[in-house]
Design an enzyme around this catalytic site. Structure first.
Site, short mmCIF file in Angstrom:
data_model
loop_
_atom_site.label_atom_id
_atom_site.label_comp_id
_atom_site.label_asym_id
_atom_site.label_seq_id
_atom_site.Cartn_x
_atom_site.Cartn_y
_atom_site.Cartn_z
NE ARG A 123 -3.97 -2.07 2.28
CZ ARG A 123 -3.92 -3.29 2.78
NH1 ARG A 123 -2.85 -3.68 3.43
NH2 ARG A 123 -4.94 -4.12 2.65
CG ASP A 183 -6.86 -4.05 8.10
OD1 ASP A 183 -5.79 -4.43 7.62
OD2 ASP A 183 -7.47 -3.04 7.69
NE ARG A 186 -9.87 -8.16 4.46
CZ ARG A 186 -9.32 -7.19 3.74
NH1 ARG A 186 -8.34 -6.45 4.25
NH2 ARG A 186 -9.73 -6.95 2.51
CG HIS A 210 -5.39 -0.44 5.69
ND1 HIS A 210 -5.99 -1.62 6.00
CD2 HIS A 210 -5.62 -0.24 4.37
CE1 HIS A 210 -6.56 -2.14 4.93
NE2 HIS A 210 -6.34 -1.30 3.91
#
Length: 350
Positions: A123, A183, A186, A210
């Site tokens: 990212r 996240d 999850r 993140h």
């Protein structure tokens, strides 16, 4: 019978519990209260933007939804596709334009525009491809909706949230990154799957970046109100640290797996961001792990940095950060995650 209102204090003269559980972030301002119709604008009508827009429409959340993109044909096609579902959705005015004036008067602007993450690309590597784009987007949103809340979704979300904060000049409570909200979902799913329980009954947070340096807060996980690790310890059930690290690794790699399999992520982030929008617009005061100005929290000092912490969200944006207990190890991991973000952020010169 006397009418009564809810109170956050324990009886007359009691302590204000809201000040105990939540610590306000610095540089805040409360927007004026209005009675106008609610409006959300989504910037970017790619897979993520449209998943967010579609989910918001099903929630009966706003009176008007505005879409903005640089591709006029795709933009009009997406608008018409949603409008044609009017008979099956709550009544919402849907508008679209390449001109940012269509966003005028928005309560919430959700920015998903950006370069698509390539398979295997971190990212943080996306930053330079997105930075120039934001210099064109943010001033337009501020111009047409000076009292809005800005919710950033594009990656790397923590650094870009900082960029938007700087470019907008908004108080920190009105600039939020979607951060580790997904996240954490999850994470909760994986724990629930291991224990064969409903993910709603699992309270667990991923904080920090993140991305690869995120931190799993194992010490505060509870299932049905039962602290997980201390319960296992009392039951003399050994759990290896490698097992915990493996679950966290699965969380970190989840997005990469989806991207490798289908080319992009969309539905989970759509639901995640729509949940944030709901908490903000409906003043739900729910706690979400989102990217906020983290300075002075958990020993994070020095330069300003945005990273995810469990924060209470409402109509004025970030209302406060929860005083979740972190172990010394978790605090050190969080500081390391902050430094990971700062290493990239400091190269921007903003």
């Amino acid at each position: 019978m006397h009418n009564s209102t809810s109170s956050s204090s324990l009886g007359p003269g009691g302590p204000d519990l809201s000040q105990v559980f939540f610590k306000p972030i610095s540089n805040t301002h409360q927007p004026p209260q209005t009675n106008h119709k609610t409006k959300i604008s989504v910037i970017g009508v790619g897979n993520v933007g449209m998943a967010i827009a579609q989910t918001i429409l099903t929630q009966d959340l706003v009176d008007e939804l505005a879409l903005v993109d640089t591709k006029p044909d795709k933009l009009r096609g997406e608008m018409l596709d949603l409008q044609h579902a009017a008979a099956f959705l709550p009544r919402t005015k849907i508008v679209a334009s390449v001109d940012y004036s269509v966003t005028s008067g928005s309560d919430l602007c959700i920015v998903t525009a950006g370069a698509r993450q390539n398979p295997g690309e971190s990212r943080l590597n996306l930053l330079q491809r997105n930075l120039a784009m934001y210099k064109g987007i943010v001033p337009e949103l501020v111009k047409y909706s000076p009292e809005c809340i800005l919710l950033i979704v594009s990656n790397p979300v923590d650094v870009l949230t900082y960029v938007v904060w700087k470019l907008s000049g908004f108080p920190a409570n009105r600039v939020i990154g979607s951060g580790t909200n997904l996240d954490s979902s999850r994470f909760r799913f994986l724990i629930a799957d291991h224990l064969d329980v409903n993910a709603h009954d699992v309270q667990a947070y991923i904080v920090g970046e993140h991305g690869d340096s995120s931190v799993a807060l194992w010490s505060s996980i509870s299932v049905g109100g039962i602290p997980l690790l201390s319960f296992l310890e009392r039951q003399q059930i050994a759990i290896e640290k490698e097992t915990l690290e493996k679950i966290h690794k699965l969380v970190v790699e989840s997005a990469y797996e989806v991207i490798n399999l289908k080319g992009y992520t969309s539905w989970a982030i759509g639901y995640s961001v729509a949940s944030l929008a709901y908490s903000i617009i409906r003043d739900q005061r729910k706690i979400h792990p989102v990217s906020v100005l983290a300075k002075k929290f958990y020993g994070i000092d020095g330069d300003d940095v945005f990273l995810s912490l469990p924060a209470q969200l409402g109509r004025s944006g970030v209302l406060g950060v929860t005083n979740v207990h972190l172990t010394d190890e978790e605090i050190q991991q969080l500081k390391k995650s902050a430094n990971t973000i700062l290493d990239v952020q400091n190269q921007l010169g903003i």
